[in-house]
Design an enzyme around this catalytic site. Structure first.
Site, PDB file in Angstrom:
ATOM      1  CD  GLU A 296      -9.880  -0.981   5.312  1.00 44.15           C
ATOM      2  OE1 GLU A 296     -10.663  -1.937   5.302  1.00 44.15           O
ATOM      3  OE2 GLU A 296      -9.122  -0.739   6.262  1.00 44.15           O
TER       4      GLU A 296
ATOM      5  CB  SER B  91      -8.188   3.325   6.409  1.00 48.13           C
ATOM      6  OG  SER B  91      -8.820   2.546   5.454  1.00 48.13           O
ATOM      7  NE  ARG B  92      -4.592   1.422  14.102  1.00 47.78           N
ATOM      8  CZ  ARG B  92      -3.355   1.543  14.591  1.00 47.78           C
ATOM      9  NH1 ARG B  92      -2.335   1.013  13.948  1.00 47.78           N
ATOM     10  NH2 ARG B  92      -3.141   2.195  15.712  1.00 47.78           N
TER      11      ARG B  92
ATOM     12  CD  GLN C 219       0.352  -0.734   3.264  1.00 45.10           C
ATOM     13  OE1 GLN C 219       1.088  -1.485   2.656  1.00 45.10           O
ATOM     14  NE2 GLN C 219       0.153  -0.855   4.557  1.00 45.10           N
TER      15      GLN C 219
ATOM     16  N   GLY D  10      -7.278   8.338   6.816  1.00 49.24           N
ATOM     17  CA  GLY D  10      -7.006   7.121   6.050  1.00 49.24           C
ATOM     18  C   GLY D  10      -7.828   6.982   4.785  1.00 49.24           C
ATOM     19  CB  VAL D  11      -7.354   6.825   1.571  1.00 50.13           C
ATOM     20  CG1 VAL D  11      -5.874   6.508   1.354  1.00 50.13           C
ATOM     21  CG2 VAL D  11      -8.105   6.793   0.256  1.00 50.13           C
TER      22      VAL D  11
END
Lengths: 766, 289
Positions: A723, A532-533, A492, A720-721
């Site tokens: 999901e 997304s942490r 990621q 976060g991004v």
């Protein structure tokens, strides 16, 4: 296929160093491209053995006997492990529920469950010997679906009440009298009254498929049990939770268990928590040598998958399109072991609430044991399960009222700061603006082609999980900077983002900062890599740690030059004041009065500033145009737009790639992918029969709408991004298919299903 | 699962290959590319102790594009797809070949291997049927015999080859002047749910010649016997709807759909009807131009 990034209307506020907001080169890219990246399965150690697993061919049964004699007699076989080797300790593990044995003991609960394992000098010998092990199992009645599992008098998959696992504060576990292992609900208002008073009630039963997360790298681990402790090299998303599970299982101190994470070839949730690592550790303990356990694709499909679900939902509204009530009841099939099922279920309950202004709501979810392979986490879990259902019903309300579907949503949405549900963080995003942006990006008002449908779908999911992360940033005597953080790089881009965050604080180029994969022996604690942490929570810890080191560098310079520290600046790898300059190396040397030494900064995130959860709400918003071939039932995604409401894009290119990947996996779930069982056996356990999206299934056009409102709790206002777009894409595609006139109530919308849904009359016989 | 151990033989003549096949009997199999064979061996479904690699046999090699086309059994799909004469004069064959598997498969897999494996979704089998091909085979010590393509594949994973007999090559007749060969499939998974191949010639708005083959729906590809009588003489710009209906039903009767991982029988039958209709429309439009 083309991808467009829609950039914000207002220019991005420039970061001080340029490190944040730039498409920095991936720190892990070169090694991967050159084939130099070593994954767990690539590792070799002196004396290392190879393991093979014997799996149950029976769906549910009592183990009568396991004959390992012939396998042990094979040249090259070192040891064989069965349930009988597990009787002198408590061999059960599990995140939510301590229900899963290292190997089946007495009883098998799904076809494919490991019942024995062989260690040999080579993989081929181990696999051949595994074939020689004879397992006799008395079959028991089984439950293959949630419907069967919750029927009265259904056979029980587990005896007795569930034992809590390591999930702190989990409430709602079952009492052991049924296959329901977890049950929770969120409710307010009087749903029955609202529904009976409503002009419109949309109601239906929907099905969501079991799918395989399909990381390119399968479940892989090497374990080495020595007198000095247990070391595992594991493709693990959550190395610290894995360490805790192994320590509990084998009654070791945390410090006696070391989890090293090599390169990981994709996770998507499949490598969350604990799967094959206890078996590898136990094999190494018995063999007295390092043991390599690499599961193939078919075996990995049996190791972790996504929950399939049956959901009954109704949505009530007034005749003018005011949403009144939502009522959802669903059952998640967690398979034979709970894994992360309760959390998946609770997230689905939260996502089913959705950010509309409901007068009354009841979202009731259950996690159900069945005799199928265990289900755990997968990108966007919970939200992916239910968002499409709720949004199909909102669309149906709009249709019956005769109102534009986007207008109806805007009318019923909470604004920023509005309540999402009681006791939770209020809405922390400009959802109304996001809906308008995505509608514009997809071309909501433009005419459609023949056979096409358009949909927009929105939702929220809790992001950030637990706000517990620590990080260290170190400046060595030569001025080199290293970040130590527990977030795992799975593809990621987390390592690159962490370097950018530290670079911003230290005024050095991101590519000069070293960020390695976690090693629990040396890396500070981090709870998980999921929800997304990483950028938001672990990134915050890195930001604090880097700021700590920066402050020390500034203090040394200030003392050296007898100037106030606030007047010293860090830029381009230097500290400067007026005409004076010093390299980081010179500062470390000055600070220690010696040629060696190091500065170590520490950052700890322990809670959100206001104490509220979730850490942030991840926006799940997408719009899609699909084309339905009414002859064959084939659905193609023409154009899809996702919203990346990220607060601040530390690395816009990585944000875009996250949305693309989330979308493509969404296309898989919406149109193609489904694990299928026949007579309790998984039948499509290979990529020949299980269809993951390929380049042929790419949309013609993908649009990533980047929204940077600086409203996240992470570094520089990031959140976060990765999901949300998955859940949003699935739902937008489902809504677009319905708009094309297909009455769908089940995913994936395969060509055959679409054809049957469209068939006006009983199907013509052959 | 790992590939089981086996002994690899690399004979250079058909005589040697037949001798090896006779010697090892059921424990031996001919190997020509391995894109399907090695997969089923990995799955533990074909535990052969001896693989006889026929690629070194020069008699099975080469492409000769003369009046007709001869393709040696060991020719890879990639070689066919890129062959200038085939692309020019049997364009439909080259185009069909370019849709087989993926580039890695086409670089290794061979025409002979594909036909002899006799997987019921085979693209070449259907296309060659429409093209009126014959296969040539030979056992060591014997002479070459010709087998009509329609008689070659006898069922799933079954061919008319006798033990020890090798597929030497495939002979495809010259396409009639003005005729085209078209191969189309509907594929949602790794393999097609329905396949149609047609050889057709249109002259002055009339269909003069047609040969229609269907595959992937049933156990083997088949020629639709009634295609000629239903379509020959029909005006292209006013094709009778009932002729197309009759043809698509005849196609289903020939294809005999069976349920498999790529669809249930009723759906595959429906797809085949759709595909026949679409392929006829495309082929006649192409034939007109």
């Amino acid at each position: 296929m083309s991808t467009t990034v829609v950039t914000p209307e207002t220019p991005r506020e420039r970061s001080v160093t340029g490190a944040i907001g730039s498409a920095a080169v991936r720190v892990d890219g070169a090694a991967k491209v050159r084939g130099e990246a070593a994954y767990a399965g690539d590792l070799r150690f002196v004396g290392m053995l190879h393991a093979a697993i014997v799996r149950s061919s029976v769906t549910h049964g009592r183990i009568v006997s396991i004959d390992v004699g012939a396998a042990l007699a094979e040249p090259g076989v070192v040891t064989v492990l069965t349930g009988e080797d597990l009787l002198d300790f408590d061999p059960y593990f599990g995140h939510a529920v301590r229900d899963q044995p290292i190997l089946a003991i007495d009883r098998v609960r799904f076809a494919g469950e490991p019942v024995a394992a062989v260690c040999a000098l080579t993989k081929a010998i181990a696999e051949a010997a595994a074939e020689l092990i004879e397992v006799e199992i008395d079959e028991l009645p089984y439950v293959g679906t949630v419907e069967a599992a919750i029927a009265p008098d259904a056979p029980l998959v587990h005896d007795g009440p569930p034992r809590p696992g390591s999930y702190l504060g989990l409430t709602g576990l079952g009492d052991g009298t049924s296959n329901v292992v977890f049950h929770q609900e969120i409710a307010w208002g009087d749903v029955e009254a609202a529904c009976s008073a409503a002009d419109i009630v949309v109601e239906g039963t929907y099905r969501f498929p079991a799918v395989y997360q399909y990381a390119m790298e399968t479940h892989s681990v090497v374990a080495d049990w020595t007198a000095n402790g247990l070391t595992v090299w594991a493709a693990a998303q959550h190395p610290f939770l894995l360490r805790a599970q192994l320590a509990q299982l084998f009654d070791l101190q945390l410090a006696d268990v070391r989890v090293v994470v090599p390169f990981i070839g994709g996770g998507f949730g499949s490598k969350s928590y604990t799967h094959t690592e206890p078996l590898a550790a136990m094999l190494s303990r018995k063999a007295g040598r390092p043991v390599r356990l690499v599961i193939d694709v078919s075996g990995s499909m049996l190791t972790s998958r996504r929950h399939d679900m049956v959901c009954r939902m109704r949505t009530a509204a007034t005749g003018d399109g005011t949403l009144l009530a939502r009522d959802a009841t669903f059952h998640m099939n967690t398979g034979a072991y709970a894994d992360n099922g309760p959390r998946v279920t609770f997230t689905a309950i939260e996502a089913a609430c959705s950010p509309y202004r409901w007068r009354a709501l009841r979202c009731d979810g259950s996690t159900v044991y069945t005799n199928t392979s265990p289900a755990g986490s997968y990108r966007g879990f919970g939200a992916a399960h239910v968002q499409w259902i709720g949004e199909l019903q909102v669309d149906e309300v709009a249709r019956r009222v005769g109102v534009d579907r986007v207008a109806l949503r805007l009318r019923n949405l909470e604004p920023r700061g509005g309540p999402v549900r009681p006791d939770a963080r209020p809405l922390d995003a400009d959802l109304l603006g996001d809906v308008e942006r995505v509608a514009k990006a997809i071309g909501w008002d433009e005419p459609l082609g023949a056979g096409e449908g358009i949909g927009v779908a929105l939702g929220l999911m809790p992001g950030g999980a637990r706000p517990v992360s620590s990080a260290e940033v170190r400046c060595d005597a030569d001025g080199g900077v290293t970040v130590r953080v527990g977030t795992t790089e799975m593809g990621q881009g987390a390592r690159t983002v962490m370097a950018q965050i530290a670079a911003e604080q230290l005024g050095v180029a991101a590519d000069r900062i070293r960020v390695d994969q976690p090693d629990t022996a040396t890396t500070p604690y981090d709870s998980t890599t999921g929800a997304s942490r990483s950028t938001t929570v672990a990134g915050k810890a890195v930001e604090l740690a880097a700021a700590d080191v920066a402050a020390r560098l500034l203090a040394i310079a200030a003392e050296w030059w007898s100037v106030p520290a606030v007047e010293v600046v860090l830029a381009d790898g230097w500290a400067g004041h007026g005409s004076r300059r010093a390299t980081f190396a010179e500062l470390v040397q000055r600070g220690f009065g010696f040629s060696g030494g190091e500065l170590i900064g520490r950052g700890d995130v322990r809670s959100t500033p206001d104490g509220l959860l979730p850490v942030f709400w991840e926006v799940c918003l997408a719009a899609a145009i699909v084309a339905v071939d009414r002859d064959t039932g084939e659905v193609r995604v023409r154009r899809i737009a996702t919203v990346a409401d990220v607060g601040r894009a530390i690395n816009p290119q990585l944000v875009e790639i996250q949305d693309e990947g989330a979308t493509l996996q969404g296309i898989g779930v919406a149109l193609h992918e489904e694990l299928e069982w026949a007579d309790g056996m998984l039948v499509n356990d290979s990529l020949l029969d299980y269809h993951v999206p390929t380049t042929e299934n790419l949309p013609d056009e993908m649009i990533c709408v980047l929204v940077e409102n600086g409203d996240g709790p992470g570094p520089a206002g990031a959140k976060g991004v990765g999901e949300g777009a998955h859940a949003g894409a699935i739902a937008a595609i489902a809504c677009a298919i319905a708009d094309a006139g297909v009455p769908l109530d089940e995913l994936p919308a395969t060509p055959e299903r679409v054809w049957r849904w469209l068939a006006p009359a009983p199907v013509e016989a052959i | 699962m790992a590939l089981p151990t086996f002994e690899l033989h690399r004979p250079t003549t058909i005589e040697e290959a037949t001798q090896l096949a006779d010697e090892y009997g059921d424990d031996a199999v001919f190997h020509c590319g391995g894109t399907e064979l090695l997969l089923v061996m990995k799955l533990g479904l074909a535990p052969y102790g001896h693989l006889i690699d026929v690629k070194p046999i020069s008699e099975l090699r080469g492409v000769i594009a003369d009046d007709d086309l001869w393709i040696g059994a060991t020719t890879t799909h990639r070689q066919i797809e890129q062959h200038a004469e085939i692309r020019d004069r049997w364009a439909g064959l080259a185009e069909m070949t370019s849709t087989i598997g993926n580039l890695r498969v086409r670089n290794v897999g061979t025409l002979g291997g594909n036909l002899c494996f006799a997987e019921s979704h085979s693209d070449p089998a259907t296309a060659l049927l429409a093209g009126g091909a014959t296969v040539e085979s030979r056992r060591g010590g014997e002479t070459v015999r010709s087998i009509d393509m329609d008689d070659f594949v006898t069922g799933p994973f079954e061919t008319a080859l006798r033990p020890g007999e090798l597929l030497v090559g495939v002979r495809v007749p010259r396409l009639p002047d003005g005729a085209i060969l078209l191969h189309r499939k509907i594929r949602f998974h790794e393999r097609a749910a329905a396949t149609v191949a047609i050889s057709i010639r249109v002259n002055d708005n009339r269909i003069e010649h047609v040969r229609l083959a269907v595959g992937a729906v049933g156990n083997r590809a088949g020629l639709v016997a009634d295609a000629g009588s239903l379509l020959t003489g029909q005006p292209v710009d006013a094709l009778a709807a009932n002729a197309i209906d009759d043809l698509s039903h005849a196609a289903v009767a020939t294809g005999r759909p069976v349920a498999d991982a790529f669809g249930p029988a009723d759906y595959k039958a429906h797809l085949l009807r759709v595909l026949v209709r679409r392929t006829i429309a495309e082929a006649t439009a192409l034939g007109m131009s």
